[in-house]
Design a protein around this motif. Structure first.
Motif, PDB file in Angstrom:
ATOM      1  N   SER A 253      52.346  44.046  47.123  1.00 34.61           N
ATOM      2  CA  SER A 253      51.153  44.405  46.358  1.00 34.61           C
ATOM      3  C   SER A 253      50.856  43.301  45.349  1.00 34.61           C
ATOM      4  O   SER A 253      51.743  42.925  44.572  1.00 34.61           O
ATOM      5  N   PRO A 254      49.598  42.798  45.364  1.00 38.38           N
ATOM      6  CA  PRO A 254      48.550  42.983  46.367  1.00 38.38           C
ATOM      7  C   PRO A 254      49.029  42.517  47.739  1.00 38.38           C
ATOM      8  O   PRO A 254      49.898  41.668  47.842  1.00 38.38           O
TER       9      PRO A 254
ATOM     10  N   GLN B  63      37.217  36.245  43.530  1.00 35.09           N
ATOM     11  CA  GLN B  63      36.487  37.512  43.486  1.00 35.09           C
ATOM     12  C   GLN B  63      35.045  37.329  43.958  1.00 35.09           C
ATOM     13  O   GLN B  63      34.511  38.180  44.687  1.00 35.09           O
TER      14      GLN B  63
ATOM     15  N   THR C 151      45.220  45.338  49.530  1.00 31.99           N
ATOM     16  CA  THR C 151      45.491  46.566  48.786  1.00 31.99           C
ATOM     17  C   THR C 151      46.472  46.299  47.647  1.00 31.99           C
ATOM     18  O   THR C 151      47.472  45.598  47.825  1.00 31.99           O
TER      19      THR C 151
ATOM     20  N   HIS D 122      41.947  45.594  37.656  1.00 32.36           N
ATOM     21  CA  HIS D 122      43.172  46.245  38.119  1.00 32.36           C
ATOM     22  C   HIS D 122      44.383  45.613  37.432  1.00 32.36           C
ATOM     23  O   HIS D 122      44.498  44.384  37.341  1.00 32.36           O
TER      24      HIS D 122
ATOM     25  N   LEU E 188      44.124  39.526  41.278  1.00 32.21           N
ATOM     26  CA  LEU E 188      43.680  40.919  41.180  1.00 32.21           C
ATOM     27  C   LEU E 188      42.284  40.938  40.579  1.00 32.21           C
ATOM     28  O   LEU E 188      41.955  40.098  39.736  1.00 32.21           O
ATOM     29  N   TYR E 189      41.491  41.916  41.004  1.00 31.92           N
ATOM     30  CA  TYR E 189      40.081  41.958  40.623  1.00 31.92           C
ATOM     31  C   TYR E 189      39.716  43.269  39.915  1.00 31.92           C
ATOM     32  O   TYR E 189      40.470  44.245  39.940  1.00 31.92           O
ATOM     33  N   ASP E 190      38.507  43.256  39.328  1.00 30.93           N
ATOM     34  CA  ASP E 190      37.882  44.469  38.791  1.00 30.93           C
ATOM     35  C   ASP E 190      38.749  45.161  37.746  1.00 30.93           C
ATOM     36  O   ASP E 190      38.720  46.397  37.606  1.00 30.93           O
TER      37      ASP E 190
ATOM     38  N   GLU F 233      41.519  45.211  46.460  1.00 37.04           N
ATOM     39  CA  GLU F 233      41.777  45.081  45.027  1.00 37.04           C
ATOM     40  C   GLU F 233      42.334  43.718  44.641  1.00 37.04           C
ATOM     41  O   GLU F 233      42.284  43.330  43.466  1.00 37.04           O
TER      42      GLU F 233
ATOM     43  N   SER G 144      48.651  50.726  41.959  1.00 34.49           N
ATOM     44  CA  SER G 144      48.754  50.910  40.515  1.00 34.49           C
ATOM     45  C   SER G 144      50.138  51.476  40.197  1.00 34.49           C
ATOM     46  O   SER G 144      50.872  51.928  41.090  1.00 34.49           O
TER      47      SER G 144
END
Length: 415
Positions: free
Chosen positions: A187-188, A314, A194, A230, A226-228, A336, A197
């Protein structure tokens, strides 16, 4: 004159090579094979866009290159300590403290020639014949092959798109047997993008906690992509009770665009780290001294380049996801992290290409994209989940725009 030695009925001619049994079920990575086929078409003059390999298209940061040059000028070109120089281990300690609020002693840290070698060392140091390793699918193809080489048994657990390609606690619990030795958490993720969390990881780790023979291998290589908004979560930080049964693997390849430098590292219980050093002593002895000096600069130097490049990734992700979802028959969730999309091509299966070929599988669709529209992508079937395909958007915006336009034309052309 010596008499010739008698030959048995099963004798092998001196010129024949017989590969080891351990290689019977594995071969060169499918991703590498697809990339080689695409590059061959390029050599023939075809305008192929290769979106197969997971390699950043950025250059290594200048201060990292300068550190390597300085190391060479100072004569830092000899063997190093077996599993990492003191300077690099100190830098890795700093990284874990700064980024993950984790403390590791130097004898709990190992350095290898890439994160891949660190994983390989761990499997070779820990698996006995028949031991099982749980691999949530889709997964990076090398995981299973390394398990097989080490004498283990890959246990594949398909993870649904509906759950974001994440394994559930219930799935993991059902897959564990008395022979289970490891469960991999990436992860990611490569290939799905994906990310878990902390809240999503905790119930999975609690299942592991109930089974004392099971260890966690956390592949955190895409940690900083990692984006947005997260937030990154690594298993030991989420559930410290598993610290003595977790190997946390990372490296400088993806975040710092240092794939060719071949430096990865791991942190875990000192008994495991010591056993991994035994394996490494008979394989590479140590990682490159120059690359280790460069990795120190990457981990301890300015980190703004990492965030800057993440923003660029991104923007590329957003372009590719939008284009795929606008392509007839394709569907793509928003990943993500990492730099991959993992899109469904179920909607184009059963349709026919302009050349009259019936698309029966994701492999057929990917072959159609390559042969007729000159876009190289990876079928999900080689990543253990069909019918999907992976795009690596670690490429220029211009190439991605052109590739996406070709994919849209390819989908529109089907009947």
């Amino acid at each position: 004159m010596n008499a010739p030695l008698p030959l048995s009925a099963t004798a092998i001619p001196a010129t024949a090579f017989v590969p080891a049994d351990r290689l019977r079920s594995i071969g060169v990575s499918d991703i590498v094979r697809i990339t080689q086929a695409a590059n061959e078409l390029k050599r023939q003059g075809q305008p192929v866009i290769v979106l197969g390999l997971g390699e950043p298209d950025f250059d290594t940061p200048a201060h990292v290159i300068e550190a390597a040059q300085q190391a060479m000028a100072q004569g830092d070109t000899h063997y190093t300590v077996l599993d990492g120089t003191p300077a690099l281990k100190a830098a890795i300690q700093l990284k874990f403290r700064r980024d993950n609020a984790l403390e590791f002693a130097t004898n709990e840290i190992t350095v290898g020639a890439g994160a891949k070698q660190v994983i390989y060392n761990a499997l070779m140091a820990s698996l006995n014949p028949g031991d099982e390793v749980i691999l949530p699918a889709p997964y990076w193809t090398s995981y299973a092959d390394m398990v097989l080489i080490a004498g283990g048994v890959p246990v594949v657990v398909p993870c649904s798109e509906a759950n974001g390609f994440r394994i559930t606690a219930e799935q993991l619990d059902a897959a564990i047997t008395p022979r289970t030795r490891w469960v991999f958490i990436n992860s990611p993720s490569n290939p799905s993008g994906t990310a878990y969390s902390a809240e999503q990881l905790k119930p999975i780790l609690e299942v592991v906690l109930r089974h004392p023979q099971v260890w966690v291998l956390a592949d955190d290589i895409y940690e900083h992509i990692l984006y947005d908004g997260h937030a990154f979560a690594t298993p030991v930080a989420v559930l410290p009770a598993l610290r003595d049964r977790t190997l946390t693997v990372n490296g400088v390849s993806k975040s710092y665009a240092m794939t060719g430098w071949r430096i990865g590292y791991g942190a875990g219980p000192k008994a495991l780290i010591a056993a991994m050093a035994v394996v490494q002593s008979q394989v590479t002895s140590c990682a490159s001294s120059i690359s280790q000096a460069a990795a120190v600069a990457a981990l301890t130097g300015p980190q703004d380049v990492v965030a800057e490049r993440c923003r660029a990734f991104q923007a590329r992700r957003d372009l590719v996801v939008a284009a795929l979802n606008a392509s007839p028959g394709l569907r793509c969730r928003v990943p993500e992290g990492a730099f991959y999309t993992f899109a469904s091509c179920e909607g184009v299966l059963g349709r026919t290409t302009p050349g009259g070929a019936l698309l029966r599988s994701d492999a057929d669709f990917c072959d159609y994209l390559l042969r007729e529209f000159h876009v190289a992508v990876v079928p999900g079937s080689v990543l253990e989940l069909a019918p999907y395909f992976r795009i690596s958007y670690a490429a220029s915006m211009a190439d991605l725009q052109e590739a996406c336009a070709r994919i849209q034309r390819a989908c529109t052309a089907l009947f």
